[in-house]
Design a protein around this motif. Sequence first.
Motif, mmCIF file in Angstrom:
data_model
loop_
_atom_site.group_PDB
_atom_site.id
_atom_site.type_symbol
_atom_site.label_atom_id
_atom_site.label_comp_id
_atom_site.label_asym_id
_atom_site.label_seq_id
_atom_site.Cartn_x
_atom_site.Cartn_y
_atom_site.Cartn_z
ATOM 1 N N ILE A 148 33.420 9.140 -8.287
ATOM 2 C CA ILE A 148 31.993 9.405 -8.401
ATOM 3 C C ILE A 148 31.707 10.068 -9.737
ATOM 4 O O ILE A 148 32.620 10.492 -10.441
ATOM 5 C CB ILE A 148 31.545 10.315 -7.223
ATOM 6 N N THR A 149 30.454 10.138 -10.107
ATOM 7 C CA THR A 149 30.029 10.841 -11.316
ATOM 8 C C THR A 149 29.142 12.006 -10.911
ATOM 9 O O THR A 149 28.199 11.834 -10.142
ATOM 10 C CB THR A 149 29.271 9.899 -12.268
ATOM 11 N N CYS A 150 29.448 13.194 -11.435
ATOM 12 C CA CYS A 150 28.768 14.403 -10.997
ATOM 13 C C CYS A 150 28.374 15.280 -12.174
ATOM 14 O O CYS A 150 28.990 15.229 -13.241
ATOM 15 C CB CYS A 150 29.668 15.222 -10.060
ATOM 16 N N ASP A 151 27.353 16.085 -11.942
ATOM 17 C CA ASP A 151 27.000 17.186 -12.833
ATOM 18 C C ASP A 151 27.531 18.467 -12.207
ATOM 19 O O ASP A 151 27.229 18.766 -11.046
ATOM 20 C CB ASP A 151 25.489 17.304 -13.009
ATOM 21 N N PHE A 152 28.320 19.235 -12.976
ATOM 22 C CA PHE A 152 28.864 20.491 -12.483
ATOM 23 C C PHE A 152 28.106 21.650 -13.117
ATOM 24 O O PHE A 152 27.879 21.661 -14.326
ATOM 25 C CB PHE A 152 30.353 20.615 -12.825
ATOM 26 N N SER A 153 27.728 22.619 -12.309
ATOM 27 C CA SER A 153 27.048 23.793 -12.832
ATOM 28 C C SER A 153 27.763 25.049 -12.351
ATOM 29 O O SER A 153 28.270 25.104 -11.230
ATOM 30 C CB SER A 153 25.582 23.822 -12.391
ATOM 31 N N VAL A 154 27.798 26.042 -13.247
ATOM 32 C CA VAL A 154 28.433 27.323 -12.959
ATOM 33 C C VAL A 154 27.430 28.418 -13.256
ATOM 34 O O VAL A 154 26.791 28.412 -14.314
ATOM 35 C CB VAL A 154 29.707 27.516 -13.811
ATOM 36 N N THR A 155 27.275 29.349 -12.335
ATOM 37 C CA THR A 155 26.368 30.474 -12.506
ATOM 38 C C THR A 155 27.158 31.766 -12.454
ATOM 39 O O THR A 155 27.890 32.019 -11.488
ATOM 40 C CB THR A 155 25.278 30.480 -11.421
ATOM 41 N N ALA A 156 27.024 32.572 -13.504
ATOM 42 C CA ALA A 156 27.703 33.863 -13.570
ATOM 43 C C ALA A 156 26.794 34.853 -14.282
ATOM 44 O O ALA A 156 26.209 34.535 -15.324
ATOM 45 C CB ALA A 156 29.033 33.737 -14.316
ATOM 46 N N GLU A 157 26.681 36.028 -13.711
ATOM 47 C CA GLU A 157 25.870 37.099 -14.297
ATOM 48 C C GLU A 157 24.451 36.613 -14.584
ATOM 49 O O GLU A 157 23.836 36.982 -15.584
ATOM 50 C CB GLU A 157 26.527 37.636 -15.565
ATOM 51 N N GLY A 158 23.937 35.769 -13.710
ATOM 52 C CA GLY A 158 22.576 35.278 -13.847
ATOM 53 C C GLY A 158 22.410 34.123 -14.793
ATOM 54 O O GLY A 158 21.324 33.544 -14.893
ATOM 55 N N ALA A 159 23.474 33.743 -15.509
ATOM 56 C CA ALA A 159 23.401 32.635 -16.459
ATOM 57 C C ALA A 159 24.025 31.393 -15.843
ATOM 58 O O ALA A 159 25.007 31.473 -15.102
ATOM 59 C CB ALA A 159 24.106 32.993 -17.761
ATOM 60 N N THR A 160 23.465 30.233 -16.163
ATOM 61 C CA THR A 160 23.948 28.969 -15.618
ATOM 62 C C THR A 160 24.240 27.989 -16.741
ATOM 63 O O THR A 160 23.459 27.861 -17.696
ATOM 64 C CB THR A 160 22.916 28.356 -14.661
ATOM 65 N N ALA A 161 25.389 27.304 -16.616
ATOM 66 C CA ALA A 161 25.739 26.237 -17.558
ATOM 67 C C ALA A 161 26.064 24.989 -16.760
ATOM 68 O O ALA A 161 26.578 25.064 -15.640
ATOM 69 C CB ALA A 161 26.921 26.633 -18.423
ATOM 70 N N THR A 162 25.766 23.831 -17.319
ATOM 71 C CA THR A 162 25.980 22.561 -16.632
ATOM 72 C C THR A 162 26.774 21.609 -17.514
ATOM 73 O O THR A 162 26.477 21.449 -18.697
ATOM 74 C CB THR A 162 24.636 21.916 -16.251
ATOM 75 N N GLU A 163 27.801 21.013 -16.908
ATOM 76 C CA GLU A 163 28.560 19.950 -17.557
ATOM 77 C C GLU A 163 28.118 18.648 -16.917
ATOM 78 O O GLU A 163 28.402 18.394 -15.743
ATOM 79 C CB GLU A 163 30.059 20.167 -17.358
ATOM 80 N N LYS A 200 35.916 21.761 -17.307
ATOM 81 C CA LYS A 200 35.713 23.075 -17.904
ATOM 82 C C LYS A 200 34.240 23.260 -18.197
ATOM 83 O O LYS A 200 33.616 22.425 -18.848
ATOM 84 C CB LYS A 200 36.529 23.219 -19.192
ATOM 85 N N VAL A 201 33.687 24.355 -17.683
ATOM 86 C CA VAL A 201 32.278 24.671 -17.902
ATOM 87 C C VAL A 201 32.199 26.028 -18.590
ATOM 88 O O VAL A 201 32.715 27.021 -18.068
ATOM 89 C CB VAL A 201 31.488 24.695 -16.582
ATOM 90 N N THR A 202 31.603 26.059 -19.768
ATOM 91 C CA THR A 202 31.456 27.303 -20.518
ATOM 92 C C THR A 202 30.057 27.855 -20.303
ATOM 93 O O THR A 202 29.058 27.169 -20.543
ATOM 94 C CB THR A 202 31.697 27.073 -22.017
ATOM 95 N N VAL A 203 30.004 29.093 -19.853
ATOM 96 C CA VAL A 203 28.731 29.734 -19.543
ATOM 97 C C VAL A 203 28.340 30.655 -20.693
ATOM 98 O O VAL A 203 29.119 31.521 -21.098
ATOM 99 C CB VAL A 203 28.817 30.533 -18.233
ATOM 100 N N ASP A 204 27.160 30.442 -21.232
ATOM 101 C CA ASP A 204 26.632 31.296 -22.298
ATOM 102 C C ASP A 204 26.177 32.616 -21.689
ATOM 103 O O ASP A 204 25.160 32.678 -21.001
ATOM 104 C CB ASP A 204 25.459 30.574 -22.978
ATOM 105 N N LEU A 205 26.947 33.678 -21.944
ATOM 106 C CA LEU A 205 26.586 34.994 -21.429
ATOM 107 C C LEU A 205 25.989 35.898 -22.516
ATOM 108 O O LEU A 205 25.694 37.069 -22.269
ATOM 109 C CB LEU A 205 27.813 35.678 -20.828
ATOM 110 N N THR A 206 25.873 35.373 -23.747
ATOM 111 C CA THR A 206 25.290 36.164 -24.830
ATOM 112 C C THR A 206 23.780 36.229 -24.657
ATOM 113 O O THR A 206 23.101 35.206 -24.572
ATOM 114 C CB THR A 206 25.626 35.532 -26.189
ATOM 115 N N LYS A 207 23.263 37.452 -24.633
ATOM 116 C CA LYS A 207 21.825 37.623 -24.444
ATOM 117 C C LYS A 207 21.069 37.193 -25.693
ATOM 118 O O LYS A 207 21.562 37.343 -26.818
ATOM 119 C CB LYS A 207 21.495 39.076 -24.097
#
Length: 749
Positions: free
Chosen positions: A531-546, A558-565
């Motif tokens: 299947i083909t999927c979008d993966f999202s990760v939420t940490a410290e209120g920030a969300t990133a999607t692959e 691998k999903v990199t979450v931008d935690l820089t304010k």
Amino acid sequence: MRSSLRRPRRLERLTVIGGLATALSLGTVPASAGGVQLQALPGSNLTAATADAPLPDYDKEIVGRFDSANSVNHIRHLAVDIGPRLNGTPQEREGAEYIGGILKSYGFKVTLQQWGPVSTKRVAKVTSSDADLPGGPNWQMAASASGKFTGDTGVKGQVVDAGTGQSATEFPADTEGKIVLMDYSTNATVRNTAVANAVSRGALAVVLAYPTGNSAPPSFTLTTPQPGIPVVGGGSAHSAWLRGLLAKGPLTLTIATNEYANPMGTNVIGIRPAVGDPDGTTAPIVMVGAHIDSVLGAPGAHDDASGNGVSLEVARVLSQYPLDKELRIGGFGGEEGGLLGARAYVNTLTAAEKARFVGEWQMDMVGTPYEPARLWALTPNGQSNYVVQEAYESAARVGFDGLRNCRLGQSDHQAFYDVGIPSSLFIWLDYRPPAPPAVCGPTGGTYVTEPQYHRPTDTMDNISPERLQTTLDVVGGAVAHNALNAVTVSALSDAGQPLAGAQVRADCGDGPRALGTTGADGRLKAVFPHITCDFSVTAEGATATERGVAISGDHAVKVTVDLTKPTISLTRPADGAVYTLGTATTASYRCEDNLSGIAGCTGTVPDGGPLDTSSVGFHDFTVKAVDNAGNTASRKVTYQVVYPWQAYFPETMSGKAGSAVPIKFSLGGDRGTDVFAPGYPASQQVACDTGKPIGPAEPTRNPGNSKISYGGGQYNYVWKTDKSWSDTCRQLQLKLDDGTGHFAVITLR
């Protein structure tokens, strides 16, 4: 399950336990390049995901769709509609054809594999045209070679009961042309006398059935052959059932006896090729097995139609997902005769095929209501292996803590084990592991079978839908988990650090799925179909999607979450800035984020908008920023709005104590007389030479002495000094409600 050489004693207690799980229905799953779309069937409880109520992960979704009611239907067809399925008989073949037909309807490639020959089988099929046979409608008894083999046509007649058949008084006057029921005796002379007496009275056929106990149909010969009529042996259940039916009135039976000389056994193998490997040469193989055959006379509802019922339900659900693993469903004949069908099948596997096996999960006797039975994973060497461990992990996922493992062969898993394929027997059994300090590996345990084991009473009454559901959830869940692709999601911060406790979701075209949270290493493992999927990760209120991750085979994401304010540049107003009342000025600020970009930048007023200078005092100005990852930042400054102050009095002056001193000033207009801060004006004695305060400050405003008024464009404040202040110096303190302070010192004489 194949019986052991030592047969333990049997217990008689029977109780149904548990509760049937609720299942979901799955609609069509159309193939598409971008993934699958799951559609709910009318009336099903499959609902669309929302952000607040996401879909479960695929492990939970698949387990939620297993429905033991479907398994019960398959068991009923095998055990009731077909009946006993002795190896080498047409009924074993019919069972294989039924299983194959179901698998074909699920899209499997099906092969009926014949092997053998096996030993000659002599069986009687017993049916009734005027009664519902308990556990029927197709009974199986042993056909004695001393009697006639009628072929499928058989003989039909009413039944009479002649008791032991040892005396003329036991035979009814109208015995001629009837089927005679008599007690089976373990004494050959007694048996021979009974049959000879029945033949002499013109019997159409003879049934010798155990009068007591819990016995299987006996096979026997007579010292005096009776080639003119069929002679069959029945179990004690047949004896009780027939006499119970006769007590209600006339009973007609048809008895068809056949001798199958050196017949062939039958396996059925269903293969669902992996996506991208239609010829089945490279994909890993996940297999579920059960045996088709039952022992002579036993409908085999539990042993082992139950195993086929579970494997067919696993096939039904998994067939609706595109898989990168090859799924095989095996129905093996001849298990009861020594694992004959499984060994024949394993012997057809090439070395390359064997190497592709992930494991074989063998279902044998997986749903009895017999109360002492528990769910066991048994291996030939008593050791846990990959198949067993995966079942434990599946049990943990569904919250079942009743699985145990120990040592036992005696079923088709042995054939796979012998060629190096990880396998285990899954069975509900009253198994007793060795007492400590002995362990399962070297010694194994003992077991007590259910009372219906290998008996005509192994009917639908010996089936527990609740335990079938548990087997589906635990063992079927393990099979499903291994049939899907293993995906490891790594959550990293923009600084490259693992993110523990991050929430992970995936959207594969049908809505978001909650996969769980990452561990201390920042990783989470989940399973997915092709299947083909979008993966999202939420940490410290920030969300990133692959986005658009095409999953084929085991995978790493691998999903990199931008935690820089985000950063905020606030030019105007500056912190501490002072503006005169009514001054026209504008705000100036901007928000920046070099990683994910700015999603929002808002201030107390928009950038370029007018600042509020319409009222004096201190004002807060706040700018808030949010980036596309969900990080937020905020900056607050305070500016002051003041009156346009102008003084018309000197900063130092002199006067006579007790006199009134006029203090005149302008605020740029009439602001009312309530312009002083609370507690002001005030005065305080100071040292005349240094100006250092002496004593506390004292308010000067009160109705008897000092007053303020406005006129002629200016304020006039009359400060009434006190006579006691002579020969002192005092400081007058004028603090306004705009936060500013103004001062004057007077020398009094």
